[in-house]
Design an enzyme around this catalytic site. Sequence first.
Site, PDB file in Angstrom:
ATOM      1  N   HIS A   1     -10.907  -7.428  -5.107  1.00 45.39           N
ATOM      2  CA  HIS A   1     -11.194  -6.526  -3.989  1.00 45.39           C
ATOM      3  C   HIS A   1     -12.028  -5.345  -4.504  1.00 45.39           C
ATOM      4  CE1 HIS A   1     -10.133  -3.455  -0.963  1.00 45.39           C
ATOM      5  NE2 HIS A   1      -9.777  -4.445  -0.163  1.00 45.39           N
TER       6      HIS A   1
ATOM      7  N   GLY B   1      -0.504  -2.463  -5.673  1.00 43.52           N
ATOM      8  CA  GLY B   1      -1.492  -3.522  -5.539  1.00 43.52           C
ATOM      9  C   GLY B   1      -2.870  -2.972  -5.189  1.00 43.52           C
ATOM     10  N   HIS B   2      -2.900  -1.874  -4.453  1.00 37.87           N
ATOM     11  CA  HIS B   2      -4.170  -1.225  -4.110  1.00 37.87           C
ATOM     12  C   HIS B   2      -4.259   0.098  -4.849  1.00 37.87           C
ATOM     13  CE1 HIS B   2      -7.661   0.290  -2.175  1.00 37.87           C
ATOM     14  NE2 HIS B   2      -7.635  -0.511  -1.135  1.00 37.87           N
TER      15      HIS B   2
ATOM     16  N   CYS C   1     -10.650   2.451   7.428  1.00 41.18           N
ATOM     17  CA  CYS C   1     -10.716   3.103   6.120  1.00 41.18           C
ATOM     18  C   CYS C   1     -12.075   3.750   5.859  1.00 41.18           C
ATOM     19  CB  CYS C   1     -10.417   2.084   5.023  1.00 41.18           C
ATOM     20  SG  CYS C   1     -11.394   0.571   5.143  1.00 41.18           S
ATOM     21  N   CYS C   2     -13.141   3.118   6.389  1.00 35.99           N
ATOM     22  CA  CYS C   2     -14.493   3.576   6.017  1.00 35.99           C
ATOM     23  C   CYS C   2     -14.916   4.914   6.634  1.00 35.99           C
ATOM     24  CB  CYS C   2     -15.517   2.509   6.355  1.00 35.99           C
ATOM     25  SG  CYS C   2     -15.276   0.950   5.481  1.00 35.99           S
TER      26      CYS C   2
ATOM     27  N   CYS D   1     -16.633   1.630   2.048  1.00 32.66           N
ATOM     28  CA  CYS D   1     -15.677   2.213   1.101  1.00 32.66           C
ATOM     29  C   CYS D   1     -15.967   1.797  -0.343  1.00 32.66           C
ATOM     30  CB  CYS D   1     -14.257   1.760   1.415  1.00 32.66           C
ATOM     31  SG  CYS D   1     -13.528   2.575   2.834  1.00 32.66           S
TER      32      CYS D   1
ATOM     33  N   GLU E   1     -18.633  -3.425   1.770  1.00 31.48           N
ATOM     34  CA  GLU E   1     -17.898  -2.424   2.543  1.00 31.48           C
ATOM     35  C   GLU E   1     -18.348  -1.004   2.179  1.00 31.48           C
ATOM     36  OE1 GLU E   1     -13.647  -2.903   2.294  1.00 31.48           O
ATOM     37  OE2 GLU E   1     -13.290  -0.887   3.107  1.00 31.48           O
TER      38      GLU E   1
ATOM     39  N   GLU F   1     -12.646  -9.355   0.511  1.00 31.98           N
ATOM     40  CA  GLU F   1     -13.298  -8.047   0.577  1.00 31.98           C
ATOM     41  C   GLU F   1     -13.830  -7.676  -0.805  1.00 31.98           C
ATOM     42  OE1 GLU F   1     -11.649  -5.453   3.985  1.00 31.98           O
ATOM     43  OE2 GLU F   1      -9.971  -5.718   2.604  1.00 31.98           O
TER      44      GLU F   1
ATOM     45  N   HIS G   1       0.793  -1.246   0.000  1.00 32.58           N
ATOM     46  CA  HIS G   1       0.000   0.000   0.000  1.00 32.58           C
ATOM     47  C   HIS G   1       0.817   1.282   0.000  1.00 32.58           C
ATOM     48  CE1 HIS G   1      -2.828  -3.077   1.289  1.00 32.58           C
ATOM     49  NE2 HIS G   1      -3.841  -2.240   1.216  1.00 32.58           N
TER      50      HIS G   1
HETATM   51 ZN   LIG Z   1     -13.445   0.796   4.231  1.00 34.95          ZN
END
Ligand SMILES: [Zn+2]
Length: 636
Positions: free
Chosen positions: A266, A191-192, A398-399, A336, A334, A318, A140
């Site tokens: 994801h 990767g993200h 994160c959310c 997000c 999620e 996820e 990340h």
């Molecule tokens: Zn999140």
Amino acid sequence: MTKTVKDRQFRPVAVPDVELGGFWGKWQDAVCRSTAETLLDRCVEAGMIKAIDVSQPSPGIVIPIQPWGGTTQMFWDSDLGKSIETIAYSLYRRPNPELEARADRIIDMYEKLQDQDGYLNAWFQRVQPDRRWTNLRDHHELYCAGHLIEAAVAYYQATGKRKLLDIMCRFTDYMITVFGRGEGQIPGYCGHEEIELALVKLARVTGEKKYLDLSKFFIDERGTEPHFFTEEARRDGRDPESFIQRTYEYGQAHQPVREQTKVVGHAVRAMYLYSGMADIATEYRDDSLTAALETLWDDLTTKQMYITGGIGPAASNEGFTSYYDLPNDTAYAETCASVGLVFWASRGPDRRYADIMEQALYNGALPGLSIDGRTFFYDNPLESTGRHHRWKWHHCPCCPPNIARLVTSIGSYMYAVAEDEIAVHLYGESTARLKLASGAEVELRQETNYPWEGAIAFTTKLDRPAKFALSLRIPEWAAGATLSVNGTMLDLSAHLTGGYARIEREWSDGDRVALYLPLALRPQYANPKVRQDVGRVALMRGPLVYCVEATDNGEDLNAIALPRELPPAETVVLDDLNGAVAIDISVEREETEDWGKALYRQTRPERRPHKARFVPYHLWDNRAPGEMLVWVQADK
Ligand SMILES: [Zn+2]
């Protein structure tokens, strides 16, 4: 020649140019009053400030390294970034010198933390400095940079302070030397995904094309062979086969992006990637990206999306599983991911996108925030036995800042401007100051109690008459919508372009447009391929999905059955839910009391008439805790 939708280059309106009242005003107030500060408080409690403060010893590993070789602690920069971004937007609505000073202090710490060469990442500077750029697949690093870039842009725009923007430009200038296909450069990507869309924001605010080029590089390289993640693992002495997620689909890196036809992996990563692709498609007029996105959009919205606009049913990745697999009680969905879907949809060219943007916004993203702005949902099931509750915080937070930054910037998703056209994508009480590329300045006042009521009135404020088009989205569900200009009814069907009613005329000060979107209660049935929803029905009113909760209806919500013909319903305004409109409707309810101790028997349950109360799904778990259900039994 009449202009097609694609020829019109819409730009989102800047956040401060839209002042919200009504529904969204209340949510913004909750963020300004509580969430923005709560985010920072929780970041402090988690140790995130200590992690970037070079005057204190590094906290080291606070959250243990996981089997995938990383820790959520590696994302801390992103949590601080999204929190600063939220604060930036909140300052437009409510100046808060104390909060601004806290953000300034964090930015000062980042300035001190930044390496001579421009590199910036709390984890890889202070905990694992020898691991910099060694595992882009899992760690990340660029994702964190992306969120700090987004924060820098928002904070600069809100406060005029350039410090974080300059820091992130320095870091990005360094990245430009690090990444590429040249000698000694890294031919890789994160990767993200996230950096891609962030770089576009940075390019737009600085006017520097080099940042766009880097974004395009990351997008173009993704999924190409020889595979970067495989080569990187070998170089790093890791076995590429031991990737815990097993497939590069996890990060949408299994194929070059233009060849991808199925939404996989994801969910948040996918949405951020597609948002970045849409931006690059716009900036480079790259139709090959647009074509891929059209295919992916259909794949997502016709086979893999909950009725709430929640996406990614599985906790294990996820993300996405197989087509039509949409379990309700275990839905990961999620917050997000729906926020990301709003981002992507907001970049779409027509109503197919904007309708989903609205659906995901109200029913997928907004549930993530409580009315008081202090607690949060990470995953968003459509059925609960009463054990799913809002978090004060999450080990992977994160959310909370993601929904908070969306709520505080919602004005920029409502309106967009082109050279001689204003588009209204979302409805809500607001005043927008809009500047067309032709130079005309318009203040558009929108008066409405939407989404609770369907009457929407626009009034123009203009210094002098101006010719432009006003395009209003007519949601696909709004059968029987009506439209008038200064009291004269228009034939809606004659004005529809891409699902928007396009009114082109010379506008004068004080012109009034009245739009009426009927909010009839709509039963919704799922394609029978969705095994979890067979024999079930959900209720929608306008853009909102409704649910039943135990606090209104008692336990055993699965005993509720909705008649085939919807009986007349009453609407009730609930003061304890921010003036939400609830629906009281006659249903049947299966008897549980006459069963005694029996678990099974030969005769079907008796049914008795019952009055059920449905409330908007996004507001569930804001009152007494208990069961919740979206898809109720449908009468045969
Ligand atoms: Zn999140």
